[in-house]
Design an enzyme around this catalytic site. Structure first.
Site, short mmCIF file in Angstrom:
data_model
loop_
_atom_site.label_atom_id
_atom_site.label_comp_id
_atom_site.label_asym_id
_atom_site.label_seq_id
_atom_site.Cartn_x
_atom_site.Cartn_y
_atom_site.Cartn_z
N GLY A 115 0.85 -1.18 0.00
CA GLY A 115 0.00 0.00 0.00
C GLY A 115 0.88 1.22 0.00
N TYR A 116 0.44 2.24 0.68
CA TYR A 116 1.15 3.51 0.73
C TYR A 116 2.45 3.38 1.52
CZ TYR A 116 1.40 8.62 1.10
OH TYR A 116 1.78 9.92 1.02
N THR A 117 2.41 2.59 2.57
CA THR A 117 3.54 2.53 3.50
C THR A 117 4.22 1.17 3.56
OG1 THR A 117 2.25 4.05 4.87
CG2 THR A 117 4.18 3.07 5.90
N LYS A 118 3.40 0.11 3.53
CA LYS A 118 3.94 -1.21 3.85
C LYS A 118 3.93 -2.15 2.66
CE LYS A 118 0.85 -0.48 7.20
NZ LYS A 118 -0.42 -0.96 7.66
N ALA A 119 4.84 -3.13 2.75
CA ALA A 119 4.85 -4.22 1.76
C ALA A 119 4.58 -5.51 2.52
CB ALA A 119 6.18 -4.28 1.05
N VAL A 120 3.88 -6.42 1.87
CA VAL A 120 3.49 -7.66 2.52
C VAL A 120 3.98 -8.86 1.71
CG1 VAL A 120 1.52 -8.97 3.43
CG2 VAL A 120 1.45 -6.49 3.47
N LYS A 129 4.98 -8.35 7.26
CA LYS A 129 4.67 -6.97 6.87
C LYS A 129 5.80 -6.06 7.34
CE LYS A 129 0.13 -5.62 7.04
NZ LYS A 129 -1.08 -4.88 7.45
N ASP A 162 -9.38 4.72 7.52
CA ASP A 162 -9.16 4.31 6.13
C ASP A 162 -9.97 3.04 5.89
OD1 ASP A 162 -8.27 3.99 3.61
OD2 ASP A 162 -6.19 3.58 4.12
N1 LIG Z 1 -2.16 -10.71 6.24
C1 LIG Z 1 -2.26 -10.47 4.94
N2 LIG Z 1 -2.45 -11.48 4.08
C2 LIG Z 1 -2.55 -11.24 2.75
N3 LIG Z 1 -2.46 -10.02 2.19
C3 LIG Z 1 -2.27 -8.98 3.00
C4 LIG Z 1 -2.16 -9.14 4.41
N4 LIG Z 1 -1.98 -7.92 4.96
C5 LIG Z 1 -1.99 -7.06 3.94
N5 LIG Z 1 -2.15 -7.68 2.77
C6 LIG Z 1 -2.20 -7.04 1.43
O1 LIG Z 1 -1.17 -6.08 1.36
C7 LIG Z 1 -1.70 -4.79 1.04
C8 LIG Z 1 -0.92 -3.73 1.81
O2 LIG Z 1 -1.04 -3.90 3.21
P1 LIG Z 1 -1.50 -2.72 4.16
O3 LIG Z 1 -2.90 -2.31 3.77
O4 LIG Z 1 -1.28 -3.08 5.56
O5 LIG Z 1 -0.45 -1.58 3.71
P2 LIG Z 1 -0.60 0.00 3.76
O6 LIG Z 1 0.68 0.54 3.26
O7 LIG Z 1 -1.08 0.42 5.11
O8 LIG Z 1 -1.76 0.21 2.71
P3 LIG Z 1 -2.73 1.46 2.51
O9 LIG Z 1 -2.06 2.38 1.56
O10 LIG Z 1 -3.96 0.81 1.92
O11 LIG Z 1 -3.01 2.05 3.85
C9 LIG Z 1 -3.19 -4.86 1.41
O12 LIG Z 1 -3.97 -4.06 0.55
C10 LIG Z 1 -3.54 -6.33 1.27
O13 LIG Z 1 -4.04 -6.63 -0.02
#
Ligand SMILES: Nc1ncnc2c1ncn2[C@@H]1O[C@H](COP(=O)(O)OP(=O)(O)OP(=O)(O)O)[C@@H](O)[C@H]1O
Length: 504
Positions: free
Chosen positions: A158-163, A177, A289
């Site tokens: 997403g914006y901040t994290k990679a999974v 994460k 969000d």
């Molecule tokens: N436990 C998980 N299992 C499978 N996919 C996951 C899991 N956690 C997150 N993801 C995938 O990874 C993506 C990014 O994770 P996350 O939403 O925590 O990041 P973010 O940077 O906070 O994103 P955003 O910009 O939406 O706030 C999610 O949209 C989801 O599709």
């Protein structure tokens, strides 16, 4: 220890590479869109990166995030968090805060010299605690469990994290994460402040906050935290990776094609989650969000994964006008209480978002006819915010009860046009036809409450000549039945019963 660092560094290099690749592939203006989505319903705005940033700006943001994390941690009194787990987390938080302050005070002069001692990478994975400890509520996985792995697979970011996905012991799939070094958050920050270390720290507070919430909020519809790991990588010490339950992304298009029963399950899990959040140990929590991508599916259940934008803050007010909630299609003004707080604002924001992103698409469409009035009243009441979450969850449970117990079926005496001959321990190979919404791609596999409902369905399908009563059930306990276009290919099949239509 050294090997695990190398492995994690390799992981982050991969993260950086994939993040950069994603950035290259990203449509222009994504950043702008993201900001709009995230805060369009009146939430706290994201940091607006200034054209040029001073170290003092960054320090201010770090302090604000640190204080936020502390606020979430401070509600500990109500929670059974063991001292063993609490202490290292506190220490990490203190490290982050002290180091962010000292890195500015000693700006670039003693940067390398000010590094604290290397962290204990396995403090959440105490001696003797192996994978079997996963049945415990407390996080039990640590660095050694994820170290030196080459089978890490990128899942999303997403914006901040990679999974990433990782399979442990060839049996347990987990999600890792971490901050995405190539993500928008880090890249924008570095562009402004030219300080990767502190930009990393700023972003990592989101993961720390999420981790605290995952640890403290225990509910079947909140992803489970299995553990976490602090390691050095990308020249940054103590980078944080959380280890959680793995899900699969929620695909709206796919959901729209699934059975009503499965779609109802998603809405029910969401409502149960919102009910818990409204009465959580931290008080009433709202998901600022709130988009489908913040949720994943685990065994057919919806679970929230992204908690970094959850908020427990109430909205102060001096009149009702201060309690204004703005959504793209509708606005609401809530009551300002005598205590000077907007009444139930967190709960109602969640509920309206659930209505606009989920209920309106998933609930009424192809529902059993006699449940439609009740479902329509749920959709209307939540769309107008007439009900709170307690009433909403009660209505959902009523629908489940009616569905599970066949109360939605008509009371009229059943008079089938055809006769159905029962043949035990056989099924029919092939001779399939397609129907909608089937649990099977090429055949007509539907769930029924009882034999009469199966007969009704067979009589309403012109192709149906027989049906096979399988010994499988759906999540509500309903029987799965295969409807067939012919009955030539009998095969022995223990436990199945085939019903043959004998007269037209
Ligand atoms: N436990 C998980 N299992 C499978 N996919 C996951 C899991 N956690 C997150 N993801 C995938 O990874 C993506 C990014 O994770 P996350 O939403 O925590 O990041 P973010 O940077 O906070 O994103 P955003 O910009 O939406 O706030 C999610 O949209 C989801 O599709």
């Amino acid at each position: 220890m050294r090997r695990s660092r190398i492995a994690l560094a390799a992981g982050f290099c991969l993260s950086f590479f994939l993040g950069t690749l994603l950035n290259l592939l990203c449509v222009p203006g994504f950043d702008h869109l993201h900001q709009q989505h995230r805060f369009r319903d009146g939430a706290t705005p994201a940091p607006q990166w200034p054209a040029t940033g001073s170290p003092a700006d960054l320090l201010r943001q770090l302090r604000a995030r640190y204080q936020e994390v502390i606020r979430y941690r401070e509600h500990r009194a109500a929670l059974p968090v063991s001292g063993r787990l609490r202490k290292p987390l506190e220490r990490r938080l203190m490290d982050l805060a002290q180091r962010s302050a000292s890195s500015h005070e000693q700006h670039r002069v003693t940067k390398s010299g000010s590094e604290p001692a290397a962290p204990e990478p396995t403090f959440l994975s105490p001696q003797g605690a192996g994978l079997l400890d996963l049945s415990l509520r407390a996080p039990s996985l640590g660095c050694r469990d994820i170290a030196n792995r080459s089978d890490v697979r990128y899942l999303g970011s997403g914006y901040t994290k990679a999974v990433y996905k990782l399979v442990l012991n060839r049996s347990l799939s987990v999600a890792l994460k971490s901050v995405d070094f190539g993500g928008h958050d880090i890249q924008n920050c570095v562009q402004q402040y030219r300080d990767l270390q502190d930009c990393y720290r700023l972003a990592s507070y989101k993961i720390v906050k999420e981790m605290i919430l995952l640890q403290r909020l225990q509910h079947p519809n909140i992803l489970q935290l299995y553990g976490y790991c602090y390691q050095d990588s990308n020249d940054i010490s103590n980078t944080l990776t959380t280890i959680t339950e793995l899900g699969s992304p929620l695909e709206m298009i796919q959901l729209l094609q699934s059975s009503w029963e499965d779609r109802f399950r998603i809405c029910l899990s969401l409502v149960r989650l919102l009910h818990y959040l409204a009465h959580s140990p931290l008080g009433s929590l709202t998901l600022l969000d709130f988009r489908p991508r913040q949720f994943v599916i685990v065994d057919g259940e919806l679970k929230v994964t992204d908690l970094d934008d959850a908020s427990m803050e109430g909205t102060p007010c001096s009149s009702n006008a201060d309690c204004f909630m703005e959504f793209p299609a509708r606005n609401f003004t809530l009551q300002c209480s005598v205590e000077g707080k907007c009444q139930n604002m967190n709960e109602k924001r969640n509920l309206y978002n659930a209505y606009r992103f989920f209920f309106t698409y998933l609930l009424p469409h192809s529902a059993p006819l006699s449940l439609k009035p009740l479902l329509d009243s749920i959709v209307n009441a939540t769309g107008e915010l007439r009900w709170g979450i307690d009433e909403t969850v009660a209505q959902f449970e009523k629908v489940l009860y009616m569905y599970r117990n066949g109360l939605y079926l008509s009371n009229m005496t059943h008079t089938p046009k055809a006769e159905y001959k029962q043949v035990v321990d056989v099924s029919i190979a092939e001779e399939d036809y397609r129907c909608w919404p089937s649990y099977h791609h090429n055949g007509c596999l539907l769930s029924v409450y009882n034999i009469n409902e199966a007969i009704d369905i067979c009589e309403s399908h012109s192709q149906c000549q027989a049906f096979v009563w399988t010994n499988e059930t759906t999540w509500t306990g309903r029987q799965l039945v295969f409807f067939k276009a012919g009955s030539i290919n009998f095969v022995p099949d223990h436990g199945k019963i085939t019903y043959l239509k004998s007269t037209g």
